[in-house]
Structures are given as structure tokens and as C-alpha cells.
Scaffold this active site. Structure first.
Site, PDB file in Angstrom:
ATOM      1  N   GLN A 226       0.809  -1.209   0.000  1.00 25.62           N
ATOM      2  CA  GLN A 226       0.000   0.000   0.000  1.00 25.62           C
ATOM      3  C   GLN A 226       0.852   1.272   0.000  1.00 25.62           C
ATOM      4  O   GLN A 226       2.052   1.246   0.272  1.00 25.62           O
ATOM      5  CB  GLN A 226      -0.927   0.007   1.215  1.00 25.62           C
ATOM      6  CG  GLN A 226      -2.018  -1.051   1.145  1.00 25.62           C
ATOM      7  CD  GLN A 226      -3.036  -0.888   2.245  1.00 25.62           C
ATOM      8  OE1 GLN A 226      -2.979  -1.590   3.250  1.00 25.62           O
ATOM      9  NE2 GLN A 226      -3.971   0.019   2.058  1.00 25.62           N
ATOM     10  N   HIS A 227       0.196   2.375  -0.330  1.00 18.78           N
ATOM     11  CA  HIS A 227       0.671   3.746  -0.127  1.00 18.78           C
ATOM     12  C   HIS A 227       1.722   4.239  -1.120  1.00 18.78           C
ATOM     13  O   HIS A 227       1.905   5.452  -1.251  1.00 18.78           O
ATOM     14  CB  HIS A 227       1.262   3.948   1.278  1.00 18.78           C
ATOM     15  CG  HIS A 227       0.431   3.448   2.404  1.00 18.78           C
ATOM     16  ND1 HIS A 227      -0.911   3.723   2.517  1.00 18.78           N
ATOM     17  CD2 HIS A 227       0.750   2.676   3.482  1.00 18.78           C
ATOM     18  CE1 HIS A 227      -1.380   3.163   3.615  1.00 18.78           C
ATOM     19  NE2 HIS A 227      -0.394   2.503   4.210  1.00 18.78           N
TER      20      HIS A 227
ATOM     21  N   ASP B 208      -2.439  -4.953  -0.020  1.00 18.98           N
ATOM     22  CA  ASP B 208      -2.005  -6.259   0.497  1.00 18.98           C
ATOM     23  C   ASP B 208      -2.783  -6.695   1.739  1.00 18.98           C
ATOM     24  O   ASP B 208      -3.144  -7.872   1.876  1.00 18.98           O
ATOM     25  CB  ASP B 208      -0.504  -6.276   0.767  1.00 18.98           C
ATOM     26  CG  ASP B 208      -0.009  -5.108   1.612  1.00 18.98           C
ATOM     27  OD1 ASP B 208      -0.828  -4.268   2.060  1.00 18.98           O
ATOM     28  OD2 ASP B 208       1.219  -5.024   1.821  1.00 18.98           O
TER      29      ASP B 208
END
Length: 468
Positions: A69-70, A227
Site C-alpha cells: 500500500q501507499h 495487500d
């Protein structure tokens, strides 16, 4: 047989599983490494996916990607990355996160707007860093994607000069800091705030069972997700289940029927990959603490565990604060790890090893406390990730968490969740297929909870002495 593929594009590697769409039986697996570092060329993920999927993906009926992520993937108008992607664990944007909190009027304003308060990991903070430190690259940025968005786009034929509309899903979008899980929409005002007035295009947000399109060869491409949402889908968790994942980072998350908004910033109010919500606490340090301690002592991981098992609970008063890479929860991006309580009689490899195991689990127990603090009531705790394969980890977890710990059968649950999502999108059904997950062990909390309480009390004393 109808087959589907799930991709786990994590920090360290790309894993692919191919499954029977009806039963979830795993028919094939592949893996390829990713480059090290906190910034990575997005094409390296694509190369790893092709390598991991070689000989596996040619004949599947559907595919989905669950990714770390991110991470900030910035593309120019021709679909070319303007720079290497900044990953979730790159802490250079810590100052940018603090600025953004002040710009909007404080943590409560952010929690109300998007369910999460900016920290260095979130995409919104990385956009501010890019705008301030590399403005010429920010000017060239026409599209902002996440790692899973980028791979989904590449699967659909996206490349230089060919730009099908990028897509994402609500689970991964909820980790950006500019998409609201509560209202199901982008907050483009926050995107513009972070980008210093710029307005790059964002991916279209798909529903959990929607298709993003097809590959050039005709394989259906599902929405994909982040995820953690992928792991939740792979495990098939229900309300009351709390998942503790020990990978490079540590995550503690639960399925919830309502969006979370924690003004303290510890709990990220994410969405999940089913249409519900996934309140989550993330730490930067988990299994890496054990590998680093093994390196310090000059032993391998099995020997480290053997040493730790010989030391008494509480490690003779030695406490390890495991902030080796800085930390996200608590928000200490520039912190370092530290050992406390060293005395001549306690300065032995076994006590240091034990302190490493207990430090990681106390750190994650604090994360679990943040979830219970917003109203999550754990019915059971599921322990997953590479660290979950350690019997000692499970025993200490039950001790310091104070609840029964369930160990699911070892599996690549992020990739399995992506494959299950692909099967869902392919089927057109209203719910994902039922793929049973089996547990291999249950570790009950000790009848005497005093030892676990004392281990946590010593850990808190060390943390407060150093950080208040």
C-alpha cells in the site's frame, strides 16, 4: 477447469498463485525478488510479475493484483514514471505529513475527512514531499497511481504511449489519504492541498467484484486491492477476527461494518475488499527485528529462537524497543532501536534473543490495544506472515495478547485473496466464492496472566523513559 491467478506484489518480492476458481485449490506457484530500498523503479515490479508468472499465467481465466500500500507511482502524460516510486517505508515525507496535519486544522479534521491522519507512509504525504523537493517532477506528473494500480494497468496493456484509464479499488484507495471510506469518494481538495495546487489524474475506483478490463490476450483483470485487504479476503475473516501479520512490517487489522476515524492517528480507517471496512494499525518493524538480532548475535533464525526459548519469560529484565527503521505506530519516524535493563548477569545472547521476540510482540500488542480502543472486540487472533511459523512467537503472542491465538495453515494469503477476488469478478456472483481456510494450531492464553502483564509493563516503562 476454470483457473484464476492472484498476485502478491509486496515490498520484498512478487508471488503468484494459480487456483481452481471453484475450490481455491492451489495448482501452481511462482516467485521473483524485488529490488531492495525505499524507492524502486515501477518497471522492476512488472519484470518480477512476468518472471514469477512465467509458465503460469498464459492460460488463466482471470487475474488480480494485491500490492504493497501507499507507494507513490507518478506517471507523465505518456505513461512514463517521472521518478522511482516512493514506497510506504520511505520516511523522508515525515515532515510533510506534519505540515499537512496543520494545514487542514489538526488530526481530527483528517480523521473526519478520510479516516486516517497523515504519517510518512501515506501517499498524500509523499505527494507533498514531491511538490516541495522535486517541483519540476511534480509539474510533469499527470497520473498518480499506487503499486497495485500500476501493475493492473500494465496487465491491461498500459505502457509508454498507450494509457488505458487507470483503475484502483476502495481498499487500496483508502490508504492514500485523499479518498474517504465513509463517503466512498476522492477528496480532490486534499490532493490539491498536498500537491501545492496541482491536480494530477487519479484512477477510477472500482467496486469489489468489478472488472478493470482484460489483458491483450483476453484474460479478465479484476479490480485488485492492497495487500492487507488481500490477506483479509484470503483468510475469509469475519467481524470479531483480528489478524496480526508479521512480515517486514507488522499489521494488526479487523473486519468492521462501519468506517473508523481515529483522531489519535494510530488506527487507519481503511476499507476492505468486500465492501466493508478494515481498521488497521501498521508498524514499520516486525520480522526484520528478529533477523537483525540474529545478525547481531552471529546466528541464524532457528538458533535465535532456540536461544530465546532457553531464557526466562521477561528476559531477566532486558527490554528491546524494536524501532530499528524508525516507527509509524507510535509515530517516531526518526527513532532507533534500543536495549534497556542491561546488567552483568543479564548480558547473555539468550536474554537478548528473548528480548527481541518479546519486544516485537509487545509492540504488536500495543497495536492491538489501539484497535480495542476504538471498539473492536477480538473473538480470536489469527497470526500470519513469515514470523507466524515460529512456535515461540505464537506462545509469546498468546501470553502478551492475553487471548487465544489461532495459527492458520501456512499460505500466501495476500496472493490467495487476490485470486479469490479474480474468481469473484469472473463469476458475476454477489459474494466471493467460499474457499475454506484451515488452522493448524490454537495456542490458548496462559491461565496465569500475570507474567504477560509484567512483560508488557516492563516494555511500557522502557518506552516511556525514552519517549514519554
Amino acid at each position: 477447469m476454470t483457473t484464476v491467478a492472484g498476485v502478491d506484489s509486496s515490498t520484498q518480492s512478487c508471488k503468484v498463485v494459480v487456483c481452481d476458481a471453484d475450490s481455491g485449490e492451489i495448482l501452481g506457484r511462482g516467485q521473483a525478488p524485488h529490488p531492495e530500498g525505499t524507492e524502486v523503479a515501477p518497471d522492476a515490479w512488472w519484470d518480477a510479475l512476468r518472471a514469477a508468472g512465467s509458465g503460469l499465467l498464459e492460460h488463466v481465466d482471470a487475474i488480480a493484483v494485491a500490492g504493497q500500500q501507499h507507494g507513490l507511482v507518478a506517471l507523465d502524460a505518456a505513461g512514463v514514471p517521472v521518478r522511482d516510486a516512493l514506497l510506504w517505508n520511505d520516511v523522508r515525507s515525515a515532515g510533510a505529513a506534519e505540515e499537512l496535519i496543520a494545514d487542514l486544522g489538526g488530526p481530527q479534521a483528517w480523521a473526519d475527512a478520510v479516516g486516517s491522519v497523515p504519517v510518512a507512509a501515506l501517499t498524500v504525504a509523499k505527494l507533498r514531499w514531491l511538490a516541495d523537493h522535486e517541483p519540476e517532477l511534480a509539474d510533469r506528473t499527470a497520473h498518480v497511481l499506487l503499486p497495485h494500480d500500476y501493475l493492473t494497468w500494465r496487465l491491461r496493456g498500459g505502457r509508454r504511449g498507450r494509457i488505458p484509464e487507470p483503475t484502483t479499488d476502495r481498499g487500496d484507495a483508502s490508504g492514500t489519504g485523499y479518498w474517504s471510506p465513509a463517503f466512498g469518494r476522492y477528496r480532490e481538495d486534499l490532493l490539491t492541498l498536498a500537491s501545492r495546487g496541482r491536480s494530477p489524474a487519479l484512477p477510477r475506483v472500482l467496486g469489489p467484484d468489478e472488472s478493470a478490463g482484460r489483458t491483450p490476450s483476453g484474460t479478465l483483470v479484476a479490480a485488485g486491492t492492497g495487500d492487507n485487504a488481500g490477506a483479509a479476503l484470503g483468510l475469509g475473516i469475519a467481524e470479531g477476527d483480528v489478524v496480526v501479520s508479521l512480515g517486514t512490517s507488522g499489521t494488526v487489522f479487523a473486519r468492521a461494518g462501519r468506517p473508523a476515524a481515529d483522531p489519535g492517528g494510530a488506527v487507519a480507517g481503511f476499507a476492505d475488499a468486500t465492501g466493508a471496512f478494515l481498521p488497521l494499525v501498521c508498524t514499520l518493524n516486525a520480522a526484520r527485528v528478529l533477523t537483525s538480532t540474529a545478525d547481531l548475535l552471529g546466528v541464524d533464525l532457528p538458533t535465535l529462537e532456540s536461544l530465546a526459548a532457553r531464557a526466562p519469560a521477561g528476559a531477566d529484565g532486558v527490554v528491546l524497543l524494536p524501532y530499528l527503521a524508525g516507527e509509524r505506530t507510535p509515530n517516531l519516524p526518526h527513532a532507533a532501536g534500543s536495549l534497556h535493563g542491561l546488567r552483568p548477569e543479564a548480558m547473555r545472547p539468550a536474554t537478548v534473543a528473548r528480548a527481541a521476540f518479546e519486544g516485537v510482540l509487545c509492540h504488536l500488542a500495543d497495536a492491538l490495544d489501539h484497535l480495542t480502543g476504538i471498539g473492536v472486540t477480538p473473538r480470536r487472533v489469527l497470526l500470519i506472515g513469515g514470523g507466524a511459523r515460529s512456535r515461540l512467537i505464537a506462545l509469546i503472542a498468546a501470553q502478551v495478547f492475553g487471548v487465544t491465538v489461532t495459527i492458520p495453515e501456512p499460505a500466501e494469503y495476500v496472493a490467495l485473496g487476490a485470486a479469490r477476488q479474480a474468481a469473484w469478478a469472473l463469476s458475476g456472483a454477489s459474494r466471493p466464492p467460499s474457499w475454506p481456510a484451515r488452522s493448524v494450531a490454537e495456542i490458548p492464553a496462559p491461565a496465569d496472566a500475570a507474567t504477560g502483564r509484567e512483560i508488557r509493563a516492563e516494555y511500557r516503562r522502557a518506552r516511556r523513559a525514552l519517549y514519554g
